[in-house]
Scaffold this motif. Structure first.
Motif: not given
Length: 296
Positions: A8-30
């Motif tokens: 449940l925590s992982a599902l919520s955190r997938l839509f966090s700003s951390s993931v979104f910004r990492e995808l935008a900034r690096k083109g990938r998100s560990p």
């Protein structure tokens, strides 16, 4: 089978700003790769394949089930039903986490007027609701509480009759239980001033033909605040809506939103990323999932 706390925590955190910004900034998100693995959804892609985009859609489908919906699911419903459903990015704007007194408004939609939505998801407490509603009425003409079904009776009992109440019948269908009453007469120019940037406050004063005080910068905030206190509430509210629609305009995000999965569109409208990173973000969400899982 019920989701575990970790899932449940992982599902919520997938839509966090951390993931979104990492995808935008690096083109990938560990972080995306690690969280998606923790959701337990990966096995369905072993044969069919998929992309990062379809993974987000799958995660959102799991998150939007009744009883586990978090704030993001409610924001998504408001975004798609009201901002993009009734209006458009060319005619309306949306604010998230907007400071109002001692509270932060979950979501505000500005069209011909200003409407604030306080989200009380299935996981939220109602302890602060009365104070939040009190703060919002000082800045916006229409106030709504959108809540999980279990919260509705208490929300109706604990809020004034001019406060609108909504429920999320399904993740994409909002039911209005009590309509908000326009209470522009209750807004407070001083409270509005304290929610604005100085440039926005200056714009409002100019629009109302009020001269900006000629004082040292160290004294300007208090001097402008005094100017606001002398203004008519309805005039200040109308000018606030027009000004914020201009300064917080989202129309430049139309192209980005159109190229993202439905589940990520609310994130694109509320999480600030550089325009130069838009194409990198789009490429990242179209990455084959088997490649994305190697980002870890």
């Amino acid at each position: 089978m019920p989701l575990s706390t970790t899932q449940l925590s992982a599902l919520s955190r997938l839509f966090s700003s951390s993931v979104f910004r990492e995808l935008a900034r690096k083109g990938r998100s560990p972080l995306f790769a690690r969280l998606f693995a923790e959701t337990g959804l990966l096995s369905r892609y072993t044969v069919a394949g998929g992309t990062v985009s379809s993974a987000f859609e799958s995660a959102f489908a799991a998150l939007r089930k009744s009883g586990i919906r978090d704030e993001y699911v409610y924001r998504a419903a408001l975004t798609h039903n009201i901002l993009l459903g009734r209006h458009s990015l060319n005619t309306a704007s949306m604010l998230t986490e907007f400071r109002v007194g001692a509270s932060k408004a979950d979501l505000v939609i500005l069209n011909g007027t200003g409407t604030v939505y306080e989200i009380k998801s299935d996981r939220d407490s109602l302890l602060r609701l009365s104070k939040q509603v009190e703060d919002y009425k000082k800045v916006f003409s229409h106030v709504y509480v959108i809540a999980g079904e279990a919260h509705i009776p208490e929300v109706l009992d604990s809020t004034p009759n001019d406060i609108g109440v909504m429920s999320l019948v399904r993740w994409n269908r909002i039911r209005t239980i009590r309509k908000a009453v326009d209470r522009t007469d209750l807004v407070c120019p001083d409270a509005i001033f304290q929610s604005l940037r100085m440039t926005e406050a200056s714009e409002i004063l100019k629009s109302l033909n009020v001269k900006i005080p000629d004082v040292p910068n160290t004294m300007l905030w208090e001097a402008m605040r005094a100017c606001f206190s002398d203004l008519t509430p309805a005039d200040v509210h109308q000018q606030m809506v027009w000004t914020l629609k201009k300064t917080r305009n989202l129309s430049t995000l139309s192209s980005l939103v159109d190229q993202l999965p439905t589940s990520l569109q609310p994130a694109a409208l509320s999480i600030n990323v550089r325009r130069a990173d838009h194409n990198r973000l789009i490429d990242a969400v179209h990455t084959p999932l088997y490649k994305a899982m190697a980002w870890r």
